[in-house]
Motif scaffolding. Structure first.
Motif, PDB file in Angstrom:
ATOM      1  N   MET A  49      34.765  26.181 -19.198  1.00 17.54           N
ATOM      2  CA  MET A  49      35.864  26.918 -18.551  1.00 17.54           C
ATOM      3  C   MET A  49      36.020  26.527 -17.090  1.00 17.54           C
ATOM      4  SD  MET A  49      35.649  30.707 -20.407  1.00 17.54           S
ATOM      5  CE  MET A  49      34.963  31.426 -19.013  1.00 17.54           C
ATOM      6  N   LEU A  50      34.923  26.149 -16.449  1.00 20.78           N
ATOM      7  CA  LEU A  50      34.980  25.826 -15.027  1.00 20.78           C
ATOM      8  C   LEU A  50      35.038  24.323 -14.761  1.00 20.78           C
ATOM      9  CD1 LEU A  50      32.363  28.397 -13.733  1.00 20.78           C
ATOM     10  CD2 LEU A  50      34.850  28.586 -13.650  1.00 20.78           C
ATOM     11  N   SER A  51      35.188  23.525 -15.818  1.00 19.50           N
ATOM     12  CA  SER A  51      35.252  22.080 -15.626  1.00 19.50           C
ATOM     13  C   SER A  51      36.478  21.727 -14.793  1.00 19.50           C
ATOM     14  CB  SER A  51      35.313  21.373 -16.981  1.00 19.50           C
ATOM     15  OG  SER A  51      36.541  21.638 -17.602  1.00 19.50           O
ATOM     16  N   PRO A  52      36.446  20.588 -14.114  1.00 15.52           N
ATOM     17  CA  PRO A  52      37.595  20.207 -13.271  1.00 15.52           C
ATOM     18  C   PRO A  52      38.889  20.096 -14.062  1.00 15.52           C
ATOM     19  CG  PRO A  52      35.705  18.785 -12.825  1.00 15.52           C
ATOM     20  CD  PRO A  52      35.340  19.660 -13.992  1.00 15.52           C
ATOM     21  N   GLN A  53      38.797  19.708 -15.349  1.00 14.79           N
ATOM     22  CA  GLN A  53      40.011  19.583 -16.147  1.00 14.79           C
ATOM     23  C   GLN A  53      40.611  20.953 -16.453  1.00 14.79           C
ATOM     24  OE1 GLN A  53      37.113  18.072 -17.007  1.00 14.79           O
ATOM     25  NE2 GLN A  53      37.615  15.951 -16.516  1.00 14.79           N
ATOM     26  N   LYS A  54      39.786  22.011 -16.448  1.00 12.75           N
ATOM     27  CA  LYS A  54      40.266  23.345 -16.789  1.00 12.75           C
ATOM     28  C   LYS A  54      40.537  24.207 -15.552  1.00 12.75           C
ATOM     29  CE  LYS A  54      39.861  23.055 -21.264  1.00 12.75           C
ATOM     30  NZ  LYS A  54      40.917  23.194 -22.192  1.00 12.75           N
ATOM     31  N   ALA A  55      40.252  23.673 -14.379  1.00 12.46           N
ATOM     32  CA  ALA A  55      40.469  24.452 -13.167  1.00 12.46           C
ATOM     33  C   ALA A  55      41.952  24.803 -13.041  1.00 12.46           C
ATOM     34  CB  ALA A  55      40.003  23.664 -11.948  1.00 12.46           C
ATOM     35  N   PRO A  56      42.265  26.006 -12.600  1.00 10.72           N
ATOM     36  CA  PRO A  56      43.678  26.416 -12.503  1.00 10.72           C
ATOM     37  C   PRO A  56      44.516  25.471 -11.653  1.00 10.72           C
ATOM     38  CG  PRO A  56      42.234  28.308 -12.175  1.00 10.72           C
ATOM     39  CD  PRO A  56      41.363  27.099 -12.249  1.00 10.72           C
ATOM     40  N   GLU A  57      43.937  24.950 -10.581  1.00 11.19           N
ATOM     41  CA  GLU A  57      44.711  24.042  -9.729  1.00 11.19           C
ATOM     42  C   GLU A  57      45.068  22.775 -10.495  1.00 11.19           C
ATOM     43  OE1 GLU A  57      41.564  25.075  -8.763  1.00 11.19           O
ATOM     44  OE2 GLU A  57      42.217  26.720  -7.461  1.00 11.19           O
ATOM     45  N   ARG A  58      44.089  22.279 -11.270  1.00  5.64           N
ATOM     46  CA  ARG A  58      44.326  21.054 -12.049  1.00  5.64           C
ATOM     47  C   ARG A  58      45.363  21.316 -13.137  1.00  5.64           C
ATOM     48  NH1 ARG A  58      45.400  16.119 -12.653  1.00  5.64           N
ATOM     49  NH2 ARG A  58      44.573  15.140 -14.505  1.00  5.64           N
ATOM     50  N   LEU A  59      45.256  22.475 -13.778  1.00  2.00           N
ATOM     51  CA  LEU A  59      46.232  22.823 -14.815  1.00  2.00           C
ATOM     52  C   LEU A  59      47.636  22.944 -14.229  1.00  2.00           C
ATOM     53  CD1 LEU A  59      44.181  25.403 -16.911  1.00  2.00           C
ATOM     54  CD2 LEU A  59      44.699  23.040 -17.490  1.00  2.00           C
ATOM     55  N   LEU A  60      47.731  23.507 -13.036  1.00  3.84           N
ATOM     56  CA  LEU A  60      49.044  23.608 -12.384  1.00  3.84           C
ATOM     57  C   LEU A  60      49.588  22.231 -12.038  1.00  3.84           C
ATOM     58  CD1 LEU A  60      48.569  26.705 -10.062  1.00  3.84           C
ATOM     59  CD2 LEU A  60      50.063  26.518 -12.047  1.00  3.84           C
ATOM     60  N   GLN A  61      48.714  21.334 -11.581  1.00  2.00           N
ATOM     61  CA  GLN A  61      49.159  19.971 -11.279  1.00  2.00           C
ATOM     62  C   GLN A  61      49.663  19.280 -12.543  1.00  2.00           C
ATOM     63  OE1 GLN A  61      45.672  18.189  -9.577  1.00  2.00           O
ATOM     64  NE2 GLN A  61      46.192  18.799  -7.479  1.00  2.00           N
ATOM     65  N   LEU A  62      48.915  19.428 -13.639  1.00  2.00           N
ATOM     66  CA  LEU A  62      49.342  18.820 -14.902  1.00  2.00           C
ATOM     67  C   LEU A  62      50.671  19.411 -15.369  1.00  2.00           C
ATOM     68  CD1 LEU A  62      45.967  18.646 -16.852  1.00  2.00           C
ATOM     69  CD2 LEU A  62      47.308  16.732 -16.001  1.00  2.00           C
ATOM     70  N   ALA A  63      50.810  20.722 -15.254  1.00  2.00           N
ATOM     71  CA  ALA A  63      52.058  21.371 -15.665  1.00  2.00           C
ATOM     72  C   ALA A  63      53.215  20.876 -14.806  1.00  2.00           C
ATOM     73  CB  ALA A  63      51.921  22.887 -15.567  1.00  2.00           C
ATOM     74  N   ASP A  64      52.985  20.742 -13.505  1.00  2.00           N
ATOM     75  CA  ASP A  64      54.041  20.267 -12.606  1.00  2.00           C
ATOM     76  C   ASP A  64      54.416  18.831 -12.941  1.00  2.00           C
ATOM     77  OD1 ASP A  64      55.793  20.581 -10.340  1.00  2.00           O
ATOM     78  OD2 ASP A  64      54.412  19.275  -9.223  1.00  2.00           O
ATOM     79  N   SER A  65      53.418  18.008 -13.208  1.00  2.00           N
ATOM     80  CA  SER A  65      53.673  16.615 -13.576  1.00  2.00           C
ATOM     81  C   SER A  65      54.453  16.540 -14.884  1.00  2.00           C
ATOM     82  CB  SER A  65      52.351  15.873 -13.702  1.00  2.00           C
ATOM     83  OG  SER A  65      52.546  14.591 -14.218  1.00  2.00           O
ATOM     84  N   ASN A  66      54.034  17.339 -15.868  1.00  2.00           N
ATOM     85  CA  ASN A  66      54.734  17.352 -17.150  1.00  2.00           C
ATOM     86  C   ASN A  66      56.162  17.852 -16.984  1.00  2.00           C
ATOM     87  OD1 ASN A  66      52.540  16.365 -18.533  1.00  2.00           O
ATOM     88  ND2 ASN A  66      51.795  18.373 -19.138  1.00  2.00           N
ATOM     89  N   LEU A  67      56.349  18.828 -16.141  1.00  2.00           N
ATOM     90  CA  LEU A  67      57.691  19.350 -15.901  1.00  2.00           C
ATOM     91  C   LEU A  67      58.576  18.272 -15.274  1.00  2.00           C
ATOM     92  CD1 LEU A  67      59.597  21.782 -15.964  1.00  2.00           C
ATOM     93  CD2 LEU A  67      58.754  22.383 -13.692  1.00  2.00           C
ATOM     94  N   GLY A  68      58.012  17.539 -14.319  1.00  2.00           N
ATOM     95  CA  GLY A  68      58.768  16.448 -13.705  1.00  2.00           C
ATOM     96  C   GLY A  68      59.172  15.402 -14.730  1.00  2.00           C
ATOM     97  N   SER A  69      58.246  15.056 -15.611  1.00  2.00           N
ATOM     98  CA  SER A  69      58.551  14.073 -16.663  1.00  2.00           C
ATOM     99  C   SER A  69      59.632  14.595 -17.589  1.00  2.00           C
ATOM    100  CB  SER A  69      57.295  13.767 -17.483  1.00  2.00           C
ATOM    101  OG  SER A  69      56.314  13.187 -16.668  1.00  2.00           O
ATOM    102  N   LEU A  70      59.543  15.872 -17.931  1.00  2.00           N
ATOM    103  CA  LEU A  70      60.555  16.454 -18.813  1.00  2.00           C
ATOM    104  C   LEU A  70      61.937  16.444 -18.167  1.00  2.00           C
ATOM    105  CD1 LEU A  70      58.668  19.491 -20.378  1.00  2.00           C
ATOM    106  CD2 LEU A  70      59.434  17.431 -21.536  1.00  2.00           C
ATOM    107  N   VAL A  71      61.993  16.729 -16.882  1.00  2.00           N
ATOM    108  CA  VAL A  71      63.286  16.725 -16.183  1.00  2.00           C
ATOM    109  C   VAL A  71      63.885  15.323 -16.200  1.00  2.00           C
ATOM    110  CG1 VAL A  71      64.360  16.981 -13.911  1.00  2.00           C
ATOM    111  CG2 VAL A  71      62.796  18.740 -14.750  1.00  2.00           C
ATOM    112  N   VAL A  72      63.050  14.316 -15.951  1.00  2.00           N
ATOM    113  CA  VAL A  72      63.538  12.925 -15.974  1.00  2.00           C
ATOM    114  C   VAL A  72      64.047  12.571 -17.373  1.00  2.00           C
ATOM    115  CG1 VAL A  72      62.799  10.514 -15.818  1.00  2.00           C
ATOM    116  CG2 VAL A  72      62.127  12.134 -14.045  1.00  2.00           C
ATOM    117  N   GLU A  73      63.282  12.932 -18.403  1.00  2.00           N
ATOM    118  CA  GLU A  73      63.699  12.627 -19.776  1.00  2.00           C
ATOM    119  C   GLU A  73      64.987  13.369 -20.137  1.00  2.00           C
ATOM    120  OE1 GLU A  73      60.593  13.049 -22.693  1.00  2.00           O
ATOM    121  OE2 GLU A  73      59.139  12.098 -21.369  1.00  2.00           O
TER     122      GLU A  73
END
Length: 137
Positions: A49-73
Protein backbone atom coordinates in the motif's frame (compact mmCIF):
# COMPACT_ATOMS: atom_id res chain seq x y z
CA UNK A 1 5.63 1.49 54.23
CA UNK A 2 1.99 1.58 53.46
CA UNK A 3 1.84 5.03 51.91
CA UNK A 4 0.29 5.76 48.55
CA UNK A 5 3.48 5.42 46.55
CA UNK A 6 5.46 2.51 47.92
CA UNK A 7 2.35 0.68 49.09
CA UNK A 8 0.98 0.63 45.55
CA UNK A 9 4.30 -0.60 44.20
CA UNK A 10 4.50 -3.38 46.78
CA UNK A 11 0.94 -4.53 46.06
CA UNK A 12 1.65 -4.57 42.29
CA UNK A 13 4.79 -6.65 42.95
CA UNK A 14 2.78 -9.14 45.04
CA UNK A 15 0.17 -9.43 42.29
CA UNK A 16 2.82 -10.01 39.61
CA UNK A 17 4.49 -12.63 41.83
CA UNK A 18 1.17 -14.51 42.19
CA UNK A 19 0.60 -14.40 38.41
CA UNK A 20 4.08 -15.74 37.71
CA UNK A 21 3.79 -18.48 40.29
CA UNK A 22 0.47 -19.63 38.82
CA UNK A 23 1.99 -20.19 35.37
CA UNK A 24 3.29 -23.72 34.86
CA UNK A 25 6.41 -23.92 32.82
CA UNK A 26 6.61 -27.69 32.72
CA UNK A 27 5.33 -27.86 29.13
CA UNK A 28 7.19 -26.01 26.39
CA UNK A 29 5.65 -22.79 25.17
CA UNK A 30 4.29 -22.89 21.61
CA UNK A 31 6.31 -20.81 19.20
CA UNK A 32 4.60 -17.58 18.18
CA UNK A 33 4.36 -18.53 14.50
CA UNK A 34 0.77 -17.43 14.08
CA UNK A 35 1.49 -14.01 15.48
CA UNK A 36 4.67 -13.68 13.44
CA UNK A 37 2.88 -14.84 10.29
CA UNK A 38 0.10 -12.28 10.87
CA UNK A 39 2.69 -9.53 11.39
CA UNK A 40 4.50 -10.57 8.22
CA UNK A 41 1.26 -10.44 6.20
CA UNK A 42 0.39 -7.05 7.63
CA UNK A 43 3.89 -5.83 6.82
CA UNK A 44 3.60 -7.05 3.22
CA UNK A 45 0.22 -5.37 2.84
CA UNK A 46 1.59 -2.12 4.23
CA UNK A 47 4.62 -2.32 1.93
CA UNK A 48 2.32 -2.83 -1.02
CA UNK A 49 0.00 0.00 0.00
CA UNK A 50 2.88 2.37 0.70
CA UNK A 51 4.97 1.45 -2.34
CA UNK A 52 5.99 4.37 -4.58
CA UNK A 53 3.69 3.08 -7.33
CA UNK A 54 0.70 3.22 -4.94
CA UNK A 55 1.52 6.55 -3.32
CA UNK A 56 -1.33 9.05 -3.78
CA UNK A 57 0.96 11.57 -5.43
CA UNK A 58 2.12 8.98 -7.95
CA UNK A 59 -1.45 7.87 -8.61
CA UNK A 60 -2.46 11.48 -9.20
CA UNK A 61 0.44 11.94 -11.62
CA UNK A 62 -0.57 8.80 -13.52
CA UNK A 63 -4.21 9.92 -13.61
CA UNK A 64 -3.18 13.37 -14.87
CA UNK A 65 -0.95 11.82 -17.53
CA UNK A 66 -3.72 9.45 -18.61
CA UNK A 67 -6.18 12.32 -18.73
CA UNK A 68 -3.82 14.30 -20.94
CA UNK A 69 -3.47 11.34 -23.30
CA UNK A 70 -7.23 10.89 -23.42
CA UNK A 71 -7.75 14.56 -24.28
CA UNK A 72 -5.24 14.31 -27.13
CA UNK A 73 -6.90 11.13 -28.45
CA UNK A 74 -10.34 12.72 -28.20
CA UNK A 75 -9.14 15.73 -30.19
CA UNK A 76 -7.70 13.43 -32.85
CA UNK A 77 -10.94 11.43 -33.02
CA UNK A 78 -12.96 14.64 -33.26
CA UNK A 79 -10.77 15.83 -36.15
CA UNK A 80 -11.21 12.50 -37.93
CA UNK A 81 -14.95 12.53 -37.36
CA UNK A 82 -15.18 16.06 -38.76
CA UNK A 83 -13.20 15.03 -41.85
CA UNK A 84 -15.31 11.90 -42.34
CA UNK A 85 -18.46 13.98 -41.98
CA UNK A 86 -17.23 16.49 -44.57
CA UNK A 87 -16.22 13.63 -46.88
CA UNK A 88 -19.67 12.10 -46.41
CA UNK A 89 -21.36 15.35 -47.35
CA UNK A 90 -19.16 15.60 -50.46
CA UNK A 91 -20.02 12.01 -51.41
CA UNK A 92 -23.71 12.77 -50.92
CA UNK A 93 -23.45 15.83 -53.17
CA UNK A 94 -21.58 13.80 -55.81
CA UNK A 95 -24.17 11.02 -55.63
CA UNK A 96 -27.01 13.52 -56.05
CA UNK A 97 -25.26 15.07 -59.05
CA UNK A 98 -24.64 11.64 -60.65
CA UNK A 99 -28.25 10.61 -59.99
CA UNK A 100 -29.49 13.78 -61.70
CA UNK A 101 -27.22 13.16 -64.69
CA UNK A 102 -28.48 9.56 -64.90
CA UNK A 103 -32.09 10.77 -64.90
CA UNK A 104 -31.26 13.32 -67.62
CA UNK A 105 -29.51 10.60 -69.65
CA UNK A 106 -32.49 8.27 -69.25
CA UNK A 107 -34.83 11.02 -70.49
CA UNK A 108 -32.53 11.73 -73.45
CA UNK A 109 -32.41 8.02 -74.37
CA UNK A 110 -36.20 7.72 -74.17
CA UNK A 111 -36.66 10.79 -76.34
CA UNK A 112 -34.07 9.47 -78.80
CA UNK A 113 -35.79 6.07 -78.95
CA UNK A 114 -39.20 7.68 -79.46
CA UNK A 115 -37.74 9.88 -82.17
CA UNK A 116 -36.05 6.89 -83.82
CA UNK A 117 -39.29 4.89 -83.73
CA UNK A 118 -41.11 7.81 -85.29
CA UNK A 119 -38.49 8.08 -88.03
CA UNK A 120 -38.62 4.31 -88.61
CA UNK A 121 -42.39 4.52 -88.99
CA UNK A 122 -42.05 7.47 -91.39
CA UNK A 123 -39.42 5.64 -93.45
CA UNK A 124 -41.55 2.48 -93.49
CA UNK A 125 -44.56 4.51 -94.62
CA UNK A 126 -42.51 6.23 -97.30
CA UNK A 127 -41.08 2.93 -98.52
CA UNK A 128 -44.56 1.43 -98.59
CA UNK A 129 -45.84 4.37 -100.63
CA UNK A 130 -42.92 4.15 -102.99
CA UNK A 131 -43.50 0.48 -103.51
CA UNK A 132 -47.16 1.08 -104.15
CA UNK A 133 -46.53 3.90 -106.55
CA UNK A 134 -44.25 1.88 -108.83
CA UNK A 135 -46.04 0.45 -111.84
CA UNK A 136 -46.40 -3.24 -111.69
CA UNK A 137 -45.29 -5.28 -114.61
Amino acid sequence: CDDECSGLLLSDMDRLDRIISEVTLTTPLPPPYKVLYRFENMTEELKHMLSPQKAPERLLQLADSNLGSLVVEMDQLHSRATKVSADGEQVEDDADRIHKRAEDLELFIRDTLLGARGKIQQVAASVTMMIMSYPQR
